[in-house]
Design a protein around this motif. Structure first.
Motif, mmCIF file in Angstrom:
data_model
loop_
_atom_site.group_PDB
_atom_site.id
_atom_site.type_symbol
_atom_site.label_atom_id
_atom_site.label_comp_id
_atom_site.label_asym_id
_atom_site.label_seq_id
_atom_site.Cartn_x
_atom_site.Cartn_y
_atom_site.Cartn_z
ATOM 1 N N GLN A 336 0.833 -1.184 0.000
ATOM 2 C CA GLN A 336 0.000 0.000 0.000
ATOM 3 C C GLN A 336 0.882 1.254 0.000
ATOM 4 O OE1 GLN A 336 -3.211 -0.081 -0.309
ATOM 5 N NE2 GLN A 336 -3.413 -2.306 -0.122
ATOM 6 N N PRO A 337 0.480 2.308 -0.763
ATOM 7 C CA PRO A 337 1.270 3.548 -0.759
ATOM 8 C C PRO A 337 1.263 4.193 0.610
ATOM 9 C CG PRO A 337 -0.844 3.860 -1.853
ATOM 10 C CD PRO A 337 -0.705 2.396 -1.617
ATOM 11 N N ARG A 338 2.399 4.679 0.993
ATOM 12 C CA ARG A 338 2.518 5.307 2.302
ATOM 13 C C ARG A 338 1.777 6.639 2.322
ATOM 14 N NH1 ARG A 338 8.538 5.485 4.417
ATOM 15 N NH2 ARG A 338 7.347 6.260 6.207
ATOM 16 N N LYS A 339 1.198 6.921 3.467
ATOM 17 C CA LYS A 339 0.463 8.165 3.612
ATOM 18 C C LYS A 339 1.447 9.334 3.701
ATOM 19 C CE LYS A 339 -3.492 6.120 6.006
ATOM 20 N NZ LYS A 339 -4.330 6.146 7.229
ATOM 21 N N SER A 340 1.107 10.423 3.033
ATOM 22 C CA SER A 340 1.946 11.618 3.080
ATOM 23 C C SER A 340 1.469 12.528 4.207
ATOM 24 C CB SER A 340 1.872 12.371 1.746
ATOM 25 O OG SER A 340 0.534 12.749 1.476
ATOM 26 N N TYR A 341 2.405 13.001 4.993
ATOM 27 C CA TYR A 341 2.084 13.867 6.111
ATOM 28 C C TYR A 341 2.631 15.265 5.827
ATOM 29 C CZ TYR A 341 1.080 9.542 8.572
ATOM 30 O OH TYR A 341 0.562 8.334 8.937
ATOM 31 N N LYS A 342 1.794 16.279 6.101
ATOM 32 C CA LYS A 342 2.183 17.666 5.885
ATOM 33 C C LYS A 342 3.003 18.147 7.074
ATOM 34 C CE LYS A 342 0.302 22.207 4.791
ATOM 35 N NZ LYS A 342 -0.935 22.987 4.575
ATOM 36 N N HIS A 343 4.208 18.578 6.810
ATOM 37 C CA HIS A 343 5.095 19.033 7.865
ATOM 38 C C HIS A 343 4.760 20.471 8.246
ATOM 39 C CE1 HIS A 343 7.713 15.505 7.729
ATOM 40 N NE2 HIS A 343 7.580 15.565 6.398
ATOM 41 N N LEU A 344 4.807 20.773 9.546
ATOM 42 C CA LEU A 344 4.550 22.126 10.023
ATOM 43 C C LEU A 344 5.771 23.005 9.792
ATOM 44 C CD1 LEU A 344 2.796 21.314 13.436
ATOM 45 C CD2 LEU A 344 1.709 21.961 11.289
ATOM 46 N N ASP A 345 5.493 24.227 9.364
ATOM 47 C CA ASP A 345 6.604 25.155 9.223
ATOM 48 C C ASP A 345 6.994 25.700 10.596
ATOM 49 O OD1 ASP A 345 4.521 26.795 9.818
ATOM 50 O OD2 ASP A 345 4.400 27.712 7.822
ATOM 51 N N LEU A 346 8.033 26.492 10.665
ATOM 52 C CA LEU A 346 8.563 26.987 11.931
ATOM 53 C C LEU A 346 7.567 27.876 12.661
ATOM 54 C CD1 LEU A 346 10.923 27.213 13.890
ATOM 55 C CD2 LEU A 346 11.830 29.100 12.479
ATOM 56 N N GLU A 347 6.850 28.690 11.920
ATOM 57 C CA GLU A 347 5.896 29.601 12.545
ATOM 58 C C GLU A 347 4.769 28.845 13.226
ATOM 59 O OE1 GLU A 347 2.819 33.127 11.160
ATOM 60 O OE2 GLU A 347 4.496 32.559 9.849
ATOM 61 N N ARG A 348 4.248 27.823 12.560
ATOM 62 C CA ARG A 348 3.160 27.025 13.147
ATOM 63 C C ARG A 348 3.647 26.235 14.355
ATOM 64 N NH1 ARG A 348 -1.453 26.379 10.010
ATOM 65 N NH2 ARG A 348 -1.365 27.372 7.960
ATOM 66 N N LYS A 349 4.865 25.784 14.308
ATOM 67 C CA LYS A 349 5.413 25.050 15.441
ATOM 68 C C LYS A 349 5.508 25.938 16.675
ATOM 69 C CE LYS A 349 8.155 21.615 12.932
ATOM 70 N NZ LYS A 349 9.520 21.102 12.670
ATOM 71 N N GLN A 350 5.917 27.205 16.476
ATOM 72 C CA GLN A 350 6.030 28.122 17.607
ATOM 73 C C GLN A 350 4.665 28.388 18.232
ATOM 74 O OE1 GLN A 350 8.005 31.510 15.957
ATOM 75 N NE2 GLN A 350 10.058 30.550 16.013
ATOM 76 N N VAL A 351 3.640 28.598 17.393
ATOM 77 C CA VAL A 351 2.298 28.833 17.900
ATOM 78 C C VAL A 351 1.787 27.622 18.669
ATOM 79 C CG1 VAL A 351 -0.093 29.277 17.233
ATOM 80 C CG2 VAL A 351 1.765 30.494 16.096
ATOM 81 N N LEU A 352 1.991 26.416 18.100
ATOM 82 C CA LEU A 352 1.534 25.191 18.765
ATOM 83 C C LEU A 352 2.251 24.984 20.089
ATOM 84 C CD1 LEU A 352 -0.254 22.697 18.605
ATOM 85 C CD2 LEU A 352 1.572 21.541 17.352
ATOM 86 N N ASN A 353 3.531 25.349 20.146
ATOM 87 C CA ASN A 353 4.298 25.208 21.382
ATOM 88 C C ASN A 353 3.752 26.121 22.472
ATOM 89 O OD1 ASN A 353 6.382 24.280 23.041
ATOM 90 N ND2 ASN A 353 7.737 25.971 22.426
ATOM 91 N N VAL A 354 3.369 27.364 22.120
ATOM 92 C CA VAL A 354 2.817 28.290 23.101
ATOM 93 C C VAL A 354 1.504 27.766 23.662
ATOM 94 C CG1 VAL A 354 1.854 30.624 23.393
ATOM 95 C CG2 VAL A 354 3.976 30.294 22.110
ATOM 96 N N VAL A 355 0.649 27.213 22.783
ATOM 97 C CA VAL A 355 -0.645 26.682 23.215
ATOM 98 C C VAL A 355 -0.462 25.492 24.154
ATOM 99 C CG1 VAL A 355 -2.790 25.637 22.432
ATOM 100 C CG2 VAL A 355 -1.796 27.546 21.156
ATOM 101 N N LEU A 356 0.447 24.591 23.831
ATOM 102 C CA LEU A 356 0.658 23.404 24.656
ATOM 103 C C LEU A 356 1.215 23.767 26.024
ATOM 104 C CD1 LEU A 356 2.118 20.872 22.042
ATOM 105 C CD2 LEU A 356 -0.157 20.869 23.066
ATOM 106 N N ILE A 357 2.067 24.804 26.091
ATOM 107 C CA ILE A 357 2.611 25.237 27.382
ATOM 108 C C ILE A 357 1.500 25.776 28.270
ATOM 109 C CG2 ILE A 357 4.103 26.956 28.486
ATOM 110 C CD1 ILE A 357 6.044 26.593 26.150
ATOM 111 N N GLU A 358 0.561 26.512 27.677
ATOM 112 C CA GLU A 358 -0.555 27.042 28.451
ATOM 113 C C GLU A 358 -1.441 25.916 28.987
ATOM 114 O OE1 GLU A 358 -1.099 30.078 29.407
ATOM 115 O OE2 GLU A 358 0.764 30.742 28.442
ATOM 116 N N VAL A 359 -1.637 24.896 28.177
ATOM 117 C CA VAL A 359 -2.455 23.758 28.616
ATOM 118 C C VAL A 359 -1.786 23.022 29.764
ATOM 119 C CG1 VAL A 359 -3.424 21.543 27.906
ATOM 120 C CG2 VAL A 359 -3.573 23.513 26.388
#
Length: 397
Positions: A336-359
């Motif tokens: 079966q063909p492997r699923k392609s995953y969209k990689h997060l850019d640096l800006e999105r990673k920073q935003v996600l990191n801030v949200v997770l720290i608050e949680v």
């Protein structure tokens, strides 16, 4: 004077006649060699003891034990040191060293060269000894009674000692494992064994006028037919043993299994495992020649392939390109063909990191159940939208 005529008489042969070598015990012929109901080796020992009017214990200690490397003086009237415990004694009809040793001892005592056909020794390379023989004695009361009424020899067929044989192929009834009088199970062979009689109480087991103790119920006609088919397959196997030109080879069997799966059925090992219900790893080990199949698995496999057990073990599979048929399971599987995953850019990673720290600053910490995960996910999405709003606002300023 009358002359007497001389007559020439034939000369006497004064040379000693060559006397064939005598056997220590009777040269008793085994029963049923070449038939599905061939006699078992343990049953043959019991008949030899009966013909010499001695018990199996006396025959074992005085005659068999010395030939198996046991000193009769040290046995103390017990055959457990020769035959082992109850679990070990079933192996005398099987494919291992114990059967080989007893065949050698009885052949030396009787002068018979065909006693190995009373065991499953010729099939040692293609049938595993694991789960092959039942631990307790089994019999068909109607067979006993029929032989007794017809004034023929009563004996113990080899088929009765095979674990997967549950019914009598002639009378279509379950084999019995408990005495109807003392309700006890019996060893395959013991010091007081008598053919056709209970080893515990000594009662005759062939008289079917008593209430039969059924140890295995056959609930449906389909199950009865299946068990009869198993008994017939096993009967064919033991019947053809004396006619084998050479013992079946395990490497040939592993190639046969691979050929049937990969070429005849046009299937892969994982697909065949799903269809037949057999373990994929076990089938793979068979194909690689690392494990000898057990008798019950062979019967399931041959039933699925719609071929007799005898043909499967002895017949060559003549197919083109049969070399290297034992392929790895992955070679025939459509990847079966492997699923392609969209990689997060640096800006999105920073935003996600801030949200997770608050949680993570919340007290008490959120529990990892389904509802909480959904709640956290919604919160992350909401805060991500807010963060992106402020980022866009600052970028325009």
């Amino acid at each position: 004077m009358l002359f007497e005529t001389l007559k020439l008489y034939p000369s006497w042969d004064i040379e000693k006649t060559a006397i064939p070598q005598r056997s220590r015990l009777y040269h008793l012929e085994p029963i049923g060699i070449g038939t599905p109901y061939v006699e078992s080796l343990t049953g043959y020992v019991q008949r030899i003891a009966h013909e010499h009017c001695v018990t199996v214990r006396r025959l074992t200690i005085t005659e068999i034990a010395p030939l198996m490397g046991k000193e009769a003086k040290l046995l103390d009237e017990s055959i457990s040191k020769v035959f082992g415990t109850g679990r070990d004694r079933t192996a005398f009809n099987g494919t291992g060293l114990m059967a080989t040793n007893l065949v050698g001892a009885m052949s030396a005592l009787t002068g018979r060269l065909d006693l190995r056909y009373l065991t499953l020794l010729p099939w040692a390379q293609v049938i595993s000894k694991r789960g092959l023989l039942r631990r307790h004695r089994a019999w068909c009361p109607k067979c006993y009674q029929q032989w007794h009424d017809n004034h023929t020899s009563v004996y113990e067929p080899l088929l009765w000692s095979i674990n997967t044989a549950q019914v009598c192929p002639y009378h279509h009834q379950p084999l019995q494992e408990q005495c109807p009088y003392c309700h006890q199970r019996q060893l395959t062979i013991s010091g007081d064994s008598r053919t056709g009689h209970c080893n515990k109480c000594g009662k005759w087991l062939g008289n079917n006028r008593y209430k039969t103790v059924v140890t295995s119920q056959i609930k449906s006609e389909a199950e009865r037919n299946r068990q009869l088919n198993v008994a017939n397959n096993l009967g064919e196997l033991v019947a053809v043993t004396p006619t084998l030109n050479y013992p079946p080879n395990f490497q040939k069997l592993s190639n046969t299994i691979s050929t049937y799966i990969l070429q005849v059925l046009k299937s892969s090992i994982p697909a065949f495992s799903r269809q037949s219900g057999m373990n994929k790893a076990t089938i793979g080990l068979w194909c690689k020649g690392k494990v000898i199949p057990q008798i019950d698995n062979l019967l399931v496999l041959t039933h699925y392939l719609e071929i007799s057990l005898l043909d499967f073990l002895t017949t060559d599979v003549l197919l083109a390109d049969s070399k290297n048929t034992c392929l790895e399971p992955e070679l025939n599987v459509v990847k079966q063909p492997r699923k392609s995953y969209k990689h997060l850019d640096l800006e999105r990673k920073q935003v996600l990191n801030v949200v997770l720290i608050e949680v993570l600053k919340e007290y008490p910490a959120p529990r990892a159940n389904a509802s909480k995960v959904l709640l956290i996910t919604d919160r992350i999405k909401t805060q991500r939208k807010i963060s992106y709003f402020w980022l866009d606002l600052f970028s325009k300023a």
